[in-house]
Each structure stands twice: as C-alpha cells, then as structure tokens.
Design a protein around this motif. Structure first.
Motif, PDB file in Angstrom:
ATOM      1  N   GLY A 641       0.808  -1.211   0.000  1.00  0.00           N
ATOM      2  CA  GLY A 641       0.000   0.000   0.000  1.00  0.00           C
ATOM      3  C   GLY A 641       0.840   1.259   0.000  1.00  0.00           C
ATOM      4  N   LEU A 645       0.882   4.326  -2.738  1.00  0.00           N
ATOM      5  CA  LEU A 645       0.549   5.665  -2.239  1.00  0.00           C
ATOM      6  C   LEU A 645       1.631   6.676  -2.605  1.00  0.00           C
ATOM      7  N   LEU A 695      -5.226   6.540  -0.507  1.00  0.00           N
ATOM      8  CA  LEU A 695      -5.051   5.114  -0.798  1.00  0.00           C
ATOM      9  C   LEU A 695      -6.124   4.614  -1.750  1.00  0.00           C
ATOM     10  N   LEU A 762      -8.410  -2.550   3.135  1.00  0.00           N
ATOM     11  CA  LEU A 762      -7.483  -1.671   3.831  1.00  0.00           C
ATOM     12  C   LEU A 762      -6.829  -2.358   5.029  1.00  0.00           C
ATOM     13  N   LEU A 766      -3.834  -4.564   3.018  1.00  0.00           N
ATOM     14  CA  LEU A 766      -2.793  -3.532   3.060  1.00  0.00           C
ATOM     15  C   LEU A 766      -2.293  -3.244   4.468  1.00  0.00           C
ATOM     16  N   LEU A 768      -3.609  -1.618   7.083  1.00  0.00           N
ATOM     17  CA  LEU A 768      -3.721  -0.178   7.272  1.00  0.00           C
ATOM     18  C   LEU A 768      -3.132   0.281   8.602  1.00  0.00           C
TER      19      LEU A 768
END
Length: 829
Positions: A641, A645, A695, A762, A766, A768
C-alpha cells in the motif's frame, strides 16, 4: 497429551477426586499449581483462559477440570451421561488425536463415558447417530458445531452440556472462524446459563483481551501456566555469504549442513513456511540421502487425511528420523517429543518461532531447541531479531475481529433454521445473544436492522430475487420455511474461503490430496509437478479431480497454495531496526550480524545503515531509469500500500509512470521519466494526511474490493458454490460475486457488505494499521537521502523482486546472476 508433572502444588480448598489423583500418581507425575487452580475455578462455576507453554499439561488442566467437576457432582449410576464436555479444535487433524487421548484417560479413570469426534471427515452414519444422541464428550470444529446448531433438535442435544473447551484459541482469535465460534458459544450460553467456557492458548501477548473474547466479556479467570523452560535458538550460518542476496537464492543449497544436523539427532521436525517449500525440501533431502526413503516423511494440510494420519502414527512410534512439515504439525497434534526442530527460512514472527521450538523437549522442565536455516543472508538478521524478542518475552498480540456482518448474516440464518420447528427465533432474543459477544458488543441498531433486512429481503437491490429471501420474518420471529434454502445453507456454512480445491488421484488408485484449482489450470496433460513428495504427471482433469501417474521426466512445477505471503510481524520489525542500528554503530556481537558483516559494511560504505530514528531513501540511476529505494521496515503487506501511495503522490508532483516492487524491509519505485524529487517532496509523499482517501484513489479500489467481496459474498450466502460433484470453479464463483458486486455498487451503494469489503482491503490486504503506524513513525524520523552509484545490498533484493516478476525472453535468473557478479567485483574493488 503431555504429562502434567512438576513440583507439588500447595493445598487448595478444592478437593480433587481420588481417581484423578491416582491417575497422576500411577504415572509418577505431580500436579502443577495452575492445573489445581483451573480445577478449583471450574468447580466454582468460573470460565477462563489457560495460558501455558506447549507440553506443560494445559490439556490435562482443562479436561480434568470438566471430568473432576462431574465426578464431584454426579452419582455413578452406571448410565452413560449425555453430552457433558464439548471440545472445540481449530484443525480436523487435531480432532482424531485429541479424541483418542481423552477417550483413553476416561477409560483409565473407569468413567462410563463415550468420547467421539465430529468433523467433515466423520462418516455420515456416525453423524446420523450423533444427531439422535451426542456422546458424553464430543471433539469437533467450529464449523461442525455451527452445523449442529442449525438442526431443530439442537436444544435437546446440548441440554446436559456443562463445559466447553476451546483448544488453540489463539489460532482462532483474530479470524472470522473465531467470530463464528463466539456466536455459537453465545447460543450455548443462552441454552445453558451456567455453562463454563475454557480456552487453551500458548504464545500470545494480549491475554486479557483473548479471554474476554472467549467469555463474551463476562468475568473470567486467567490461569497462567508454569514458566517455560529455556528455548535455544540457533542459526545455520552458510560457509560463504554473498554480499548481494535475494529472497530464496539459497533455496536448498544448504541441504548438506541440514543433512548433517539430521544425522546428529534421533528425530527432527523440519518446518517450512509454505507447502511448496515443504515439497521442495522433502525432495532435496531424499535426493541427498535416498537411503532415508523410509525414514523421512512429508506432512502438510493438502495431503490426504489417511496419509497424514499414517505419518503422525509413525512419529508417535518413533519410526521416522525426520518429518518435513508446515503449520499442520506445529499445533497440538500429540506425539513423543523430537530431539530437535529445524526452521527453514525466517519464522516471520516470534510466536510462530516459539510455537515450533516447543515441539522439541515438549515436556515440563526440558529445554526446547530450534535451528533456523536462512534462505537468504538478511534472514540471519531476522533470526537474531526473533531470538532477541523471544528471550525478552515479547511476542505478538492477536487482535479480535469485530463487526463482520457477513458472519452475522450467516449466523442469523443458522439460528432461524435451528428454531423453525419451534415457531422460529425471537428477534429480540437473538439480538441479546449476538450482542453478548465481544465481536458484536458495539453492534448498532441500524446495522442490526440492515442485516435482518438483508437475510429476509436481500436488501434494497436484491429484493426482487426470491433466492435472496432466505429467512421469513413474521411478528418479530425468524424462520426458514424453504427446504432448498435449508439444504444450501447447511452445505455452505463456515467462514473458510479459498480457491476451489481439486482432488489429486492416481489414474488407477486412491486419493493423494488436494491442490488449488488455479494451479492445475496452468497445466496441460503431460506436465509434471511435485506433490506429496512424488513427481506426478497430469493425465486429465474431470469434475474437479486431477488424475495423475508417476512421472518419468524430471522437469516439474511446484504447486503454489494461497496463504504463502507471510510478512514479518511488527514485533520482529522493531527488533530488526534495532539490530541494523547496532551494526551501524559497529556492534557485531550477535553471531548472525558478525556472519554478514561484509554485506553490512558494503551497505554502510556505498549508502548507509539506517538508525531507528531515520528513514533511509536511496536514489540510483541505471539504464532502466531512476530508482528510489525506501526502507521503512514495515512488512511486505504494508509496503504494498505504501509504495502505491507514494508513487501516486509523486506522480501528481511531476508527471511520471512508476513500476514498483516490495519486500519486508522496503520498496522500490522506478521510472524512465527524467524527474528529480527533493527531500521535501519525498517527505510530503510520506505524509499520513488524507491517508485513506489517497489510498483509495491510487489503488484500483473497486477491483480490490470486488476481490475481497467474493469471500464476503460466499460467507453471507449471496453466492452458492454448487452441489457436491458439480462445484462451480473459482472463476465462476468470482464471476457470480462480481455480478452481485456490480449490481449492489450501482443500485445499493450504501450496502454495508460493500463497506465491509473496502474495510477488509485496507485492514487485511494492506495492513492499514501498520501502514499508518509506519507513516507516523516516519514523521518523527529524519530523512536520509543518499545517491549510491549502483545497487546496494539492501536495494538488490528489491530489484530482483521486480525483475523476477517481469516477462522477458531473457532468463531472469541469468540476469540476476550477471548483476550479482558485477556488484561483487565492484565490492571487491
């Protein structure tokens, strides 16, 4: 089942049945304090979590708590009691082993009990008999328990239940399987208000939280087992170490020193992180020592159950010198302790390392030993980091999962189905059960009503389709009146989702095991692949079965199973950063750091060794273009991620198209555009501001969400995978769920399952939380931007990751080897 021996426990107010005392005395075992504590707490009506190292008797603590309580309360009238103890295990492989040991101890105590198991492997005739009357003690899985609760007779079947034991609770805790089990336990507590629930766990940090998830937030006892014996963690250091390593390049090249380690021990468990790696190492060992054919075995979850059980029996009988295994054997499968454990590759986490190390010794007071074999040089740092954290007692936490509406929807259908014969379940009563769990304690009324509407009408967009109206809602009660819906629901219950599994069978003979459909789809008849320790030739594929015969050609593929992308844990990443900083300061006291000192010194001279208080960014120019290498040490998933980004944000500053690669230590961005980025621009690209919006904007969020939605749709009952013998392919299921996703996205954009899919992308895909944590940490670090003349030892593995993923007429391995030679010559100069 390991012995419970140890120092004598002090007298307690709880009187232990003389038969249990005698059972221990007959074996020369003494009873641990924590076992007596558990027995006393259970007798007092308490629930709780037992946390103890592998092999120290926590199984006996839970089992004899239930048995002893029954002996103290019940009159032995010679009548076999109904279901008294329910034992939940996360793996079917553990069920047979557990059942055998519980049954043996019950017989040795003279109990007139029946002890049986019920899993997907249990014969249908046995299941039919159990639906009439359950045994005194039943060993089962979360999925089989949920299936029992879907039958009308479940209230009668569980009417005498006293104690539930959840084995290996840490394996279920942070998963949807754990959430589904929380809901099942809430139902059992509603049926039996005095029900006691005990969990067994090892290698877990957040014990109070784990206990609360098990008990539904009700008060519970936390019983801590004996202090674990010492764990000796060593690394196998290669004689020569390349200064420019790449993931997996050592492969099985270290097989000879591993053979020497095997020869020095009577018995060894050799663990790998993936099933594919287990296949390769099993073959490599036998290729080096063909005379060991009868003494080396393979064990992983895709092999046929009969083959696995045969291997487990041979381990218990001491017939094998080595078993090459995955996590299929690092849980509670019981056998005599082995002399040593070997871990191939980085353990990726402290808890996993300790869990596997505990398979040696495996009894109180005996030290565990594990030898870690790196697959590339940087894994020596990971091994040293894992040992440092293990010795400090710092292991990973597993956060409970909350608010999964797909699991809730499935459970509502289960409860409505199980209560239909009695006029259905009251919405109010069901809501009380659901919110009595930690997973749904904060469930809002809007989400609850939405889920009810979803299972009764299909929601806003699907209300016109009868197949999505699964539950009838009349006067505040929920029932299932359609027998077809009942049948389909029972066939698809559970939360385990993966690519469709294809059986592998001999062309003339029995079943070997299962591989994923996507792997077989890449093969054509005549192709050779390695599976179950054999070279097999694909003959044909029919009805989700791959028929094979023994291969004569040596060129082969190796199956790739889902779940092989292990990332280092946050706990391990912290220790790795500390060791790199230690090397920067010239401290090479750790033997693994000393072994790769040449590599680290080249990194320091050509670029830098980052400290824990700085982020290293390398800018390298080559014929491919301009490369930026970032080293946040946040783990592979978070870097996926983060790389997307940062690339998206940089491209907004200066027009550029980036390719990227990631590993556990960092990520690479490369572009052919002639662009330069200042330190301030790089810092802005690493900001945590507008993180989620950026994202979602930089990723193909719709496509990622659609992929996550496939599993959600299957669990929630939106997609039916087909009847036995006519299962849909993974591609068909994906297409079906994709169509549903598109319909919902267009006509019901506020659908809460779509929102859940986005959150899961997310949080799970990823990471988050770790990504945000990495950006917050970077915000407090200084940015160290350097421009080496060539690839550095830390950047080289990232370059290899990208090159290996590119399609080229040139062999990528040849290209990597040439680059390695060039860099080694430069380092020599």
């Amino acid at each position: 089942m390991s012995d419970g021996g140890g120092r004598p426990a002090p007298e307690t107010a709880h009187a232990v049945d003389a038969r249990i005392e005698g059972w221990f005395a007959d074996r020369g075992w003494q009873i641990f304090d924590f076992q007596r504590e558990t027995w006393a707490a259970c007798a007092a009506g308490e629930s709780g979590l037992i946390h103890a190292p592998t092999g120290t008797g926590k199984t006996l603590a839970a089992w004899f708590a239930a048995v002893g309580d029954w002996l103290n309360r019940a009159e032995d009238d010679g009548i076999t009691p109904g279901l008294t103890v329910l034992w939940i295990t996360p793996l079917r492989a553990l069920a047979a082993d557990t059942t055998a040991h519980l049954a043996a101890s019950a017989a040795e105590l003279g109990l007139n009990w029946t002890v049986e198991r019920r899993t997907g492997d249990t014969a249908s005739s046995v299941k039919a008999r159990q639906r009439r009357r359950l045994p005194s003690a039943l060993v089962t899985t979360p999925e089989s328990l949920a299936l029992l609760l879907s039958y009308a007779e479940h209230e009668r079947l569980f009417a005498s239940l006293d104690v539930v034991v959840v084995d290996e609770w840490h394996e279920l805790l942070s998963t949807k399987r754990g959430v589904a089990l929380e809901l099942c336990l809430a139902r059992l507590r509603a049926l039996r208000p005095g029900l006691r629930t005990w969990g067994l766990s090892a290698t877990l940090a957040n014990l109070e939280q784990a206990r609360d998830a098990l008990t539904g937030g009700a008060p519970g006892r936390l019983v801590r087992g004996m202090t674990p014996a010492a764990t000796h963690i060593d690394a196998l250091v290669p004689e020569t170490i390349e200064r420019f390593p790449w993931a997996g390049h050592l492969g099985t090249r270290l097989v000879q020193p591993v053979i020497e380690a095997l020869e020095a021990a009577e018995s060894t468990l050799l663990f790998t992180n993936t099933r594919a790696q287990a296949e390769l190492w099993h073959q490599a060992i036998l290729r080096a020592r063909p005379d060991w054919l009868a003494r080396v075995a393979l064990h992983h979850g895709s092999l046929d159950r009969a083959l696995r059980e045969r291997v487990e029996a041979m381990i218990a009988d001491g017939q094998l010198a080595c078993v090459v295994a995955t996590s299929s054997l690092d849980l509670g499968v019981d056998f005599s302790p082995v002399d040593q454990v070997i871990q191939i590759g980085s353990p990726k986490g402290v808890a996993r390392l300790l869990q596997r190390a505990g398979r040696s010794g495996h009894r109180p007071g005996v030290a565990s030993r594990i030898l870690c074999v790196p697959t590339h040089a940087f894994e020596l740092v990971e091994i040293a980091a894992a040992r440092r954290k293990a010795l400090a007692g710092e292991i990973e936490a597993r956060e409970p999962l909350t608010g999964a509406l797909d699991v809730l929807a499935q459970h509502i259908v289960t409860r409505a189905l199980g209560s239909s014969a009695r006029g259905g379940v009251s919405e109010q009563a069901l809501h009380a059960e659901v919110t009595a769990t930690l997973a749904y304690r904060d469930l809002g009324d809007a989400a609850w009503q939405w889920t009810l509407d979803f299972v009764t009408r299909g929601g806003t967009a699907l209300s016109a389709y009868p197949e999505f109206r699964r539950v009838d809602r009349v006067d505040g009660r929920l029932t299932v009146g359609d027998r077809r819906i009942a049948r389909r629901h029972r066939m698809t219950m559970g939360t385990i989702t993966s690519d469709a599994a294809m059986s592998v069978k001999w062309l003339k003979g029995g079943r070997i095991g299962t591989v994923e459909e996507r792997f077989i789809a890449q093969l054509t008849p005549g192709d050779v692949f390695l599976f179950s320790g054999r070279l097999l030739e694909l003959v044909r594929v029919r009805e989700l079965t791959a028929y094979v015969r023994a291969a004569r050609r040596r060129k082969r593929h190796v199956p790739r199973w889902a779940g092989g992308r292990l990332a280092i844990s946050g706990t391990l990443a912290d220790a790795i950063r500390g060791l790199i900083e230690q090397a920067r300061d010239g401290d090479y006291r750790e033997p693994e750091l000393a072994a790769i000192r040449g590599l680290l010194e080249v990194q320091r001279q050509w670029s830098a060794l980052p400290g824990a208080d700085e982020l290293l960014v390398e800018h390298v120019t080559s014929r491919e273009g301009r490369h930026w290498f970032f080293y946040p040490f946040a783990g592979r998933l978070a870097h996926e991620g983060l790389s997307a980004l940062v690339a998206w944000r940089l491209a907004r500053m200066h027009a550029a198209t980036f390719r990227f690669s990631v590993n556990d230590y960092g990520f690479e961005l490369v572009t052919r555009s002639r662009v330069e980025f200042s330190a301030a621009e790089l810092r802005a690209a690493l900001s945590s501001e507008n993180l989620i919006d950026d994202l979602l904007a930089c990723l193909n969020a719709a496509e990622l969400s659609k992929r996550a939605f496939r599993d959600i749709a299957r669990i929630a009952g939106l997609v039916f995978p087909g009847y036995p013998g006519s299962h849909k392919s993974a591609r068909q299921v994906q297409a079906s769920s994709g169509l549903v996703y598109d319909v919902l996205a267009r006509y019901d954009a506020d659908n809460l399952l779509l929102d859940q899919a986005r959150r899961e992308v997310l949080e799970r895909e990823l990471e988050l939380g770790r990504l945000r944590g990495a950006l917050d940490r970077i915000d407090g670090q200084s940015l160290r931007l350097v421009s080496p003349r060539r690839l550095t030892p830390m950047g080289f593995p990232l370059w290899v990751e990208r090159v290996a993923s590119q399609v080229s007429n040139e062999s990528w391995r040849d290209r990597v080897e040439r680059m390695t030679v060039q860099l080694e010559k430069a380092a020599d100069r």
